[in-house]
Design an enzyme around this catalytic site. Structure first.
Site, PDB file in Angstrom:
ATOM      1  CG  ASP A 270     -21.616   7.711  43.061  1.00 57.75           C
ATOM      2  OD1 ASP A 270     -20.524   7.492  43.587  1.00 57.75           O
ATOM      3  OD2 ASP A 270     -21.765   7.799  41.818  1.00 57.75           O
ATOM      4  CG  HIS A 298     -18.873   8.282  39.386  1.00 56.15           C
ATOM      5  ND1 HIS A 298     -19.426   7.721  40.507  1.00 56.15           N
ATOM      6  CD2 HIS A 298     -17.763   7.558  39.139  1.00 56.15           C
ATOM      7  CE1 HIS A 298     -18.693   6.713  40.916  1.00 56.15           C
ATOM      8  NE2 HIS A 298     -17.665   6.593  40.093  1.00 56.15           N
TER       9      HIS A 298
HETATM   10  N1  LIG Z   1     -19.280   4.762  37.454  1.00 53.22           N
HETATM   11  C1  LIG Z   1     -19.012   4.029  38.507  1.00 53.22           C
HETATM   12  O1  LIG Z   1     -19.756   4.034  39.486  1.00 53.22           O
HETATM   13  C2  LIG Z   1     -17.804   3.183  38.559  1.00 53.22           C
HETATM   14  C3  LIG Z   1     -16.942   3.152  37.500  1.00 53.22           C
HETATM   15  N2  LIG Z   1     -15.833   2.361  37.529  1.00 53.22           N
HETATM   16  C4  LIG Z   1     -14.987   2.384  36.355  1.00 53.22           C
HETATM   17  O2  LIG Z   1     -15.299   1.253  35.548  1.00 53.22           O
HETATM   18  C5  LIG Z   1     -14.184   0.963  34.710  1.00 53.22           C
HETATM   19  C6  LIG Z   1     -13.927  -0.533  34.679  1.00 53.22           C
HETATM   20  O3  LIG Z   1     -13.628  -1.004  35.964  1.00 53.22           O
HETATM   21  P1  LIG Z   1     -13.134  -2.520  36.183  1.00 53.22           P
HETATM   22  O4  LIG Z   1     -13.990  -3.474  35.464  1.00 53.22           O
HETATM   23  O5  LIG Z   1     -12.941  -2.670  37.632  1.00 53.22           O
HETATM   24  O6  LIG Z   1     -11.726  -2.400  35.504  1.00 53.22           O
HETATM   25  P2  LIG Z   1     -10.703  -3.469  34.931  1.00 53.22           P
HETATM   26  O7  LIG Z   1      -9.334  -2.991  35.242  1.00 53.22           O
HETATM   27  O8  LIG Z   1     -11.064  -4.812  35.367  1.00 53.22           O
HETATM   28  O9  LIG Z   1     -10.832  -3.193  33.382  1.00 53.22           O
HETATM   29  C7  LIG Z   1     -11.972  -3.196  32.630  1.00 53.22           C
HETATM   30  C8  LIG Z   1     -11.539  -3.191  31.175  1.00 53.22           C
HETATM   31  O10 LIG Z   1     -11.009  -1.920  30.801  1.00 53.22           O
HETATM   32  C9  LIG Z   1     -10.085  -2.118  29.748  1.00 53.22           C
HETATM   33  N3  LIG Z   1      -8.744  -1.600  30.024  1.00 53.22           N
HETATM   34  C10 LIG Z   1      -7.931  -1.937  31.026  1.00 53.22           C
HETATM   35  N4  LIG Z   1      -6.733  -1.335  30.878  1.00 53.22           N
HETATM   36  C11 LIG Z   1      -6.808  -0.600  29.752  1.00 53.22           C
HETATM   37  C12 LIG Z   1      -5.915   0.238  29.068  1.00 53.22           C
HETATM   38  N5  LIG Z   1      -4.673   0.447  29.515  1.00 53.22           N
HETATM   39  N6  LIG Z   1      -6.352   0.824  27.934  1.00 53.22           N
HETATM   40  C13 LIG Z   1      -7.600   0.629  27.484  1.00 53.22           C
HETATM   41  N7  LIG Z   1      -8.488  -0.172  28.108  1.00 53.22           N
HETATM   42  C14 LIG Z   1      -8.096  -0.774  29.217  1.00 53.22           C
HETATM   43  C15 LIG Z   1      -9.867  -3.577  29.620  1.00 53.22           C
HETATM   44  O11 LIG Z   1     -10.623  -4.033  28.539  1.00 53.22           O
HETATM   45  P3  LIG Z   1      -9.987  -4.517  27.172  1.00 53.22           P
HETATM   46  O12 LIG Z   1      -8.564  -4.922  27.390  1.00 53.22           O
HETATM   47  O13 LIG Z   1     -10.863  -5.636  26.786  1.00 53.22           O
HETATM   48  O14 LIG Z   1     -10.119  -3.335  26.292  1.00 53.22           O
HETATM   49  C16 LIG Z   1     -10.431  -4.145  30.891  1.00 53.22           C
HETATM   50  O15 LIG Z   1     -10.933  -5.435  30.751  1.00 53.22           O
HETATM   51  C17 LIG Z   1     -13.036   1.823  35.232  1.00 53.22           C
HETATM   52  O16 LIG Z   1     -12.953   2.968  34.417  1.00 53.22           O
HETATM   53  C18 LIG Z   1     -13.521   2.243  36.623  1.00 53.22           C
HETATM   54  O17 LIG Z   1     -12.936   3.451  37.040  1.00 53.22           O
HETATM   55  C19 LIG Z   1     -15.561   1.533  38.581  1.00 53.22           C
HETATM   56  C20 LIG Z   1     -16.395   1.521  39.666  1.00 53.22           C
HETATM   57  C21 LIG Z   1     -17.558   2.379  39.758  1.00 53.22           C
HETATM   58  O1  LIG Z   2     -12.546   5.509  41.149  1.00 55.80           O
HETATM   59  C1  LIG Z   2     -12.739   4.401  40.609  1.00 55.80           C
HETATM   60  O2  LIG Z   2     -12.146   3.949  39.642  1.00 55.80           O
HETATM   61  C2  LIG Z   2     -13.836   3.563  41.151  1.00 55.80           C
HETATM   62  C3  LIG Z   2     -15.087   4.321  41.230  1.00 55.80           C
HETATM   63  O3  LIG Z   2     -15.488   5.033  40.348  1.00 55.80           O
HETATM   64  C4  LIG Z   2     -15.867   4.164  42.435  1.00 55.80           C
HETATM   65  O4  LIG Z   2     -15.511   3.361  43.314  1.00 55.80           O
HETATM   66  O5  LIG Z   2     -16.874   4.869  42.553  1.00 55.80           O
END
Ligand SMILES: NC(=O)C1=CN([C@@H]2O[C@H](COP(=O)(O)OP(=O)(O)OC[C@H]3O[C@@H](n4cnc5c(N)ncnc54)[C@H](OP(=O)(O)O)[C@@H]3O)[C@@H](O)[C@H]2O)C=CC1
Ligand SMILES: O=C([O-])CC(=O)C(=O)O
Length: 459
Positions: A270, A298
């Site tokens: 952000d 966030h």
């Molecule tokens: N704070 C921030 O600024 C940001 C945060 N995010 C967050 O980061 C996280 C990961 O994003 P991203 O890598 O793109 O996501 P992905 O969809 O690529 O998933 C990441 C991992 O989360 C786990 N996952 C996926 N589906 C499920 C499920 N149904 N139940 C439990 N675990 C699951 C899986 O790991 P496994 O199967 O190995 O358990 C997967 O490899 C999300 O929560 C997203 O919202 C994203 C962007 C910015």
């Molecule tokens: O909303 C989401 O999952 C992705 C996120 O956090 C972002 O883009 O800041």
């Protein structure tokens, strides 16, 4: 040394068929647990050990075959296609990283520091797919910093995790000394110096936010407990998986052995988004924007603080002189940037999130430039801004570069900021009530503010 590695390659490969402990290269054998298992330090192993298979000792000085519960002295591990033994619950070294070894005295570059162990959850996900290669290349921790990666997946992602490890193998990163993969937090978090908690369940169609908080909360409660048990006492925990502030609070509350100040929720993306928008408006390059605070959650209630931010060292409000734009365009644009990106890209920010994780780490291990600061979601106890205690709230921080941080205490807060900061605080307090059952508190109930508590990516 190459010969040793070659020998160990054979030992760690499919041809392992004896119950031996192999000690190579005269290195010392640590008695600490390797991903949850104790290593014996000599002779053949006949103790009751539940799992069987090939594991590699950390830093590669030992490979061994653990016998089964029946005291059979010979256990041939079944090899999976990706090169790891099947049938194991825990983490284990992967492929070539089972044959990585401590360099002998004189071989290790004199400038190299002690290996840093980094645990990453959601390691088979999109963000990790960018981040892991940055970590391994040395661009985050430095070119003199060898690293070990402990990657956490799940049954669901077991194969994908092996794929990630294979790509790491094929990248030949000199600083990457170990890769261990596993699906049990208590094993994967063992001795972690850093825990980057990325994996989280995305909100599915029709899912209530309360359900999402609960489902993810359980993941982070378990991971907090595991960190509490097995991580380095000084582990730095950065929570990325959403809703990251509340997930970080849950992890913190389940890890009473650890210092609450070492828990962060990622709001650096952000901050970076805000800097970019200000730079665009002012017609400057973004490295001229400094002192950018993101206050709060966030989520779409976050407060990008244009009052205290600077461009070329001058106040943003003096440089841009368009308060209407700052309030009505800049602010919502930053708050909802994640959603705008999803509309274009069809998926949420992964590469820029990985960059911002790298930035967040670098900000903690490098002294903050004089007069500047960075944003991080941190534990609020003792804050001077009147923000409720006992939540994780993004605030301006400075670091001495040793992993610690202190709050910047002299930001100007006007009525405009105060009102919005309060709204984000209220949202976090409401989220906290929803997860009371996961943080050891009673009388929880879930009554989230209407229309709020949207992730930046939810529109
Ligand atoms: N704070 C921030 O600024 C940001 C945060 N995010 C967050 O980061 C996280 C990961 O994003 P991203 O890598 O793109 O996501 P992905 O969809 O690529 O998933 C990441 C991992 O989360 C786990 N996952 C996926 N589906 C499920 C499920 N149904 N139940 C439990 N675990 C699951 C899986 O790991 P496994 O199967 O190995 O358990 C997967 O490899 C999300 O929560 C997203 O919202 C994203 C962007 C910015
Ligand atoms: O909303 C989401 O999952 C992705 C996120 O956090 C972002 O883009 O800041």
């Amino acid at each position: 040394m190459a010969a040793v590695a070659g020998n160990l390659g054979a030992v760690a490969g499919a041809s392992l068929n004896s119950n031996v402990l192999v000690k190579l290269d005269g290195g010392s054998v640590s008695s600490s647990a390797f991903l949850g298992r104790k290593l014996a330090t000599g002779g053949s192993i006949k103790a009751n050990v539940k799992h069987q298979g090939v594991v590699g000792k950390r830093r590669g000085v030992v490979a061994y075959v653990a016998p089964s519960t029946t005291e059979k002295s010979v256990n041939e591990p079944k090899k999976a296609a990706g090169g790891i033994a099947e049938g194991q619950k825990g983490g284990q070294c992967f492929g070539v990283f089972c044959v990585t070894y401590d360099l002998k005295e004189g071989e290790r570059p004199k400038t190299w520091r002690k290996t840093v162990r980094i645990a990453v959850s959601g390691a088979a996900g999109m963000i990790a797919n960018h981040l892991l290669f940055k970590l391994a290349s040395g661009e985050v921790f430095g070119q003199d910093q060898p690293i070990a990666l402990n990657l956490l997946g799940s049954e669901r992602s077991r194969d994908a995790l092996e794929g990630v490890a294979m790509e790491l193998e094929d990248s030949l990163f000199p600083l990457l000394r170990e890769v261990n993969i596993g699906i049990e937090p208590e094993e994967v978090f063992a001795d972690a110096d850093w825990a980057l908690l990325i994996g989280a369940k995305p909100r599915g169609p029709g899912m209530e936010r309360a359900d999402l908080l609960d489902l993810n909360g359980q993941i982070f409660a378990n991971q907090g407990k595991a960190l509490n048990k097995v991580a380095s006492p000084d582990v730095k925990v950065l929570v990325v998986g959403n809703p990251c502030n509340t997930n970080a609070l849950i992890a913190l509350k389940n890890a009473p052995r650890l210092n609450p100040r070492n828990f962060h929720a990622l709001t650096r993306l952000d901050e970076n988004r805000a800097k970019c928008q200000l730079a665009l408006k002012a017609g400057v390059f973004y490295d001229n924007v400094s002192n950018m605070t993101i206050w709060g959650n966030h989520s779409t209630t976050q407060v990008p603080d244009f009052l205290n931010a600077k461009i070329h060292g001058a106040r943003v409000v003096d440089v841009i002189q368009d308060e209407k734009w700052l309030k009505e365009e800049f602010t919502p644009r930053v708050q909802k940037r994640g959603g705008a990106l999803i509309q274009k890209w069809g998926r949420s920010s992964a590469a820029s999130t990985a960059v911002s994780i790298a930035d967040a780490i670098k900000s903690l291990i490098t002294p903050t430039p004089e007069g500047d600061w960075f944003s991080s979601g941190v534990y609020t106890n003792g804050n001077p801004y009147g923000i409720a205690e006992d939540i994780i709230y993004s605030m301006p921080c400075r670091s001495a570069g040793d992993g610690s941080w202190e709050l910047v205490t002299d930001c100007e807060i006007n009525d405009y900021l105060r009102e919005r900061m309060k709204k984000s605080e209220d949202e976090l307090l409401a989220e906290k009530k929803c997860v009371a059952h996961l943080i050891g508190q009673e009388n929880g109930y879930c009554d989230l503010p209407e229309g709020d508590t949207m992730l930046p990516g939810e529109l």
